[in-house]
Design an enzyme around this catalytic site. Structure first.
Site, PDB file in Angstrom:
ATOM      1  N   CYS A 113      75.291  23.408  -8.115  1.00  0.00           N
ATOM      2  CA  CYS A 113      74.579  24.664  -8.254  1.00  0.00           C
ATOM      3  C   CYS A 113      75.228  25.432  -9.640  1.00  0.00           C
ATOM      4  O   CYS A 113      76.137  26.168  -9.213  1.00  0.00           O
ATOM      5  CB  CYS A 113      74.305  25.448  -7.002  1.00  0.00           C
ATOM      6  SG  CYS A 113      73.485  26.878  -7.301  1.00  0.00           S
ATOM      7  N   CYS A 121      74.429  29.177  -9.114  1.00  0.00           N
ATOM      8  CA  CYS A 121      75.412  29.901  -8.229  1.00  0.00           C
ATOM      9  C   CYS A 121      76.723  30.077  -8.750  1.00  0.00           C
ATOM     10  O   CYS A 121      77.522  30.855  -8.525  1.00  0.00           O
ATOM     11  CB  CYS A 121      75.708  29.118  -6.726  1.00  0.00           C
ATOM     12  SG  CYS A 121      74.133  28.372  -6.353  1.00  0.00           S
ATOM     13  N   ASP A 122      77.271  29.027  -9.386  1.00  0.00           N
ATOM     14  CA  ASP A 122      78.850  28.940  -9.757  1.00  0.00           C
ATOM     15  C   ASP A 122      79.158  28.976 -11.183  1.00  0.00           C
ATOM     16  O   ASP A 122      80.481  29.211 -11.682  1.00  0.00           O
ATOM     17  CB  ASP A 122      79.422  27.655  -9.019  1.00  0.00           C
ATOM     18  CG  ASP A 122      79.423  27.785  -7.498  1.00  0.00           C
ATOM     19  OD1 ASP A 122      79.196  28.678  -7.155  1.00  0.00           O
ATOM     20  OD2 ASP A 122      79.269  26.642  -7.056  1.00  0.00           O
TER      21      ASP A 122
END
Ligand SMILES: Cc1cc2nc3c(=O)[nH]c(=O)nc-3n(C[C@H](O)[C@H](O)[C@H](O)COP(=O)(O)OP(=O)(O)OC[C@H]3O[C@@H](n4cnc5c(N)ncnc54)[C@H](O)[C@@H]3O)c2cc1C
Length: 311
Positions: A135, A138-139
């Site tokens: 992801c 997200c990261d």
């Protein structure tokens, strides 16, 4: 204690399950949606969705989820948090095992989606969350000013590689073949972005580092030559495996575990329908998932009329 028998239990709260719930609620069916995490599914992991009609400037995955969720909440769809671990036929009813409990339903829509595939390399599990990610939204911020690699050649890999360039100083795109499958518009953006270097006909064959990922070994599949890349982040977008483990022995699955359905999305068991990424189909996207959700709910209603004379 007498258990309630639901008309329809929907398994999974991604775009397919939420859409099925929307249609079932509007038909005033007695329904329950079961979701193991928070409703939203994979789309909540996406930065920008640019190919869903109605949003000419794109819409963030989170915003799209929130909008669908608001629509579902307005109809007071009951959502239970829990993981479905088994599904059985019990004469005319279906038995849905949720954590250590079970529910009874006249019909079930399976919309449990899919999860990202892994490379299958030793130590891969140890590096998940410690350098390996599925992801970018997200990261990506963890890799500000660093070098990262993306594996894959489809829309998601291209889209996420582009997103990563907002943070990383260099993004390697590693692809097994010598051309991408991604939409042409994404390819144009990729090739124009000078932070992205594509490594054609290549595959990751080793993960380097102790505790945290510190690099990868990449093999050229044509020449056999290997090179080590010092990357702190490795983002995998190499396809999906269906979340269908709990269906084994209940409905027919294909060799990869995707649920086999007919035209009206019914599985091999009457009264069990499947919608979205969990089923065998050509294109796994939000637009096809919501179409499946609507079809499965409509087909379920017709099934209930036939099998239970519900109208
Ligand atoms: C990074 C990324 C970017 C993407 N970008 C785009 C894009 O730009 N445009 C586009 O159209 N599509 C995009 N997609 C694909 C899109 O997100 C999926 O096609 C879509 O979400 C499928 O919806 P679904 O409801 O079938 O499954 P999912 O979204 O996978 O939802 C399934 C839900 O079921 C739940 N679940 C699973 N097993 C169980 C169980 N046993 N019990 C209870 N609940 C369970 C899961 O927690 C999940 O919430 C992207 C996907 C990813 C990962």
């Amino acid at each position: 204690m007498k258990r309630e028998t639901y008309d329809i239990v929907i398994i999974g709260g991604g775009p397919a399950g939420l859409t099925a719930a929307l249609y079932a609620a509007r038909s005033r069916l007695n329904l329950l949606l079961v979701e193991r995490l928070a409703p939203g599914g994979q789309i909540a992991l996406t930065d920008l969705v640019e190919n869903y009609p109605g949003f000419p400037d794109g819409i963030t995955g989170m915003e799209l989820v929130n909008r669908i969720k608001t629509q579902v909440d307005k109809l007071k769809v009951p959502i239970r948090q829990g993981e479905v671990r088994g599904l059985e036929e019990d004469r005319t009813l279906k038995c849905v095992y949720v954590d250590s409990d079970w529910l009874e339903a006249k019909a079930v829509v399976v919309a449990s989606g899919a999860s990202p595939k892994r490379l299958g390399l030793p130590k891969e599990s140890d590096f998940i969350g410690r350098g390996i990610s599925f992801c970018a939204t997200c990261d990506a911020p963890f890799y500000k000013g660093q070098k990262v690699a993306v594996v894959g050649g489809g829309d998601t890999a291209a889209q996420e590689a582009l997103y990563l360039t907002k943070f990383a100083k260099k993004v390697y795109l590693i692809h097994r073949r010598n051309k991408l499958r991604a939409a042409r518009i994404l390819q144009e953006r990729l090739f124009q972005n000078d932070k992205i270097e594509v490594l054609w006909s290549s595959a990751v064959d080793d993960l380097l580092g102790e505790g945290l990922l510190e690099g990868i070994s990449v093999k050229n599949l044509e020449t056999g030559e290997k090179q080590e890349l010092k990357v702190m982040g490795l983002f995998l977008f190499i396809g999906w495996r269906p979340n269908s483990g709990f269906l084994k022995g209940t409905v027919d699955l294909d060799a990869e575990g995707f649920v086999i359905t007919g035209e009206n999305l019914e599985t091999s068991v009457p009264g069990i329908f499947a919608a979205g990424d969990v089923r065998r189909k050509l294109l796994r996207q939000v637009s096809t998932a919501v179409g499946d959700g609507a079809t499965a709910a409509y087909a379920t209603e017709r099934y209930l009329e036939r099998a239970f004379h519900l109208d």
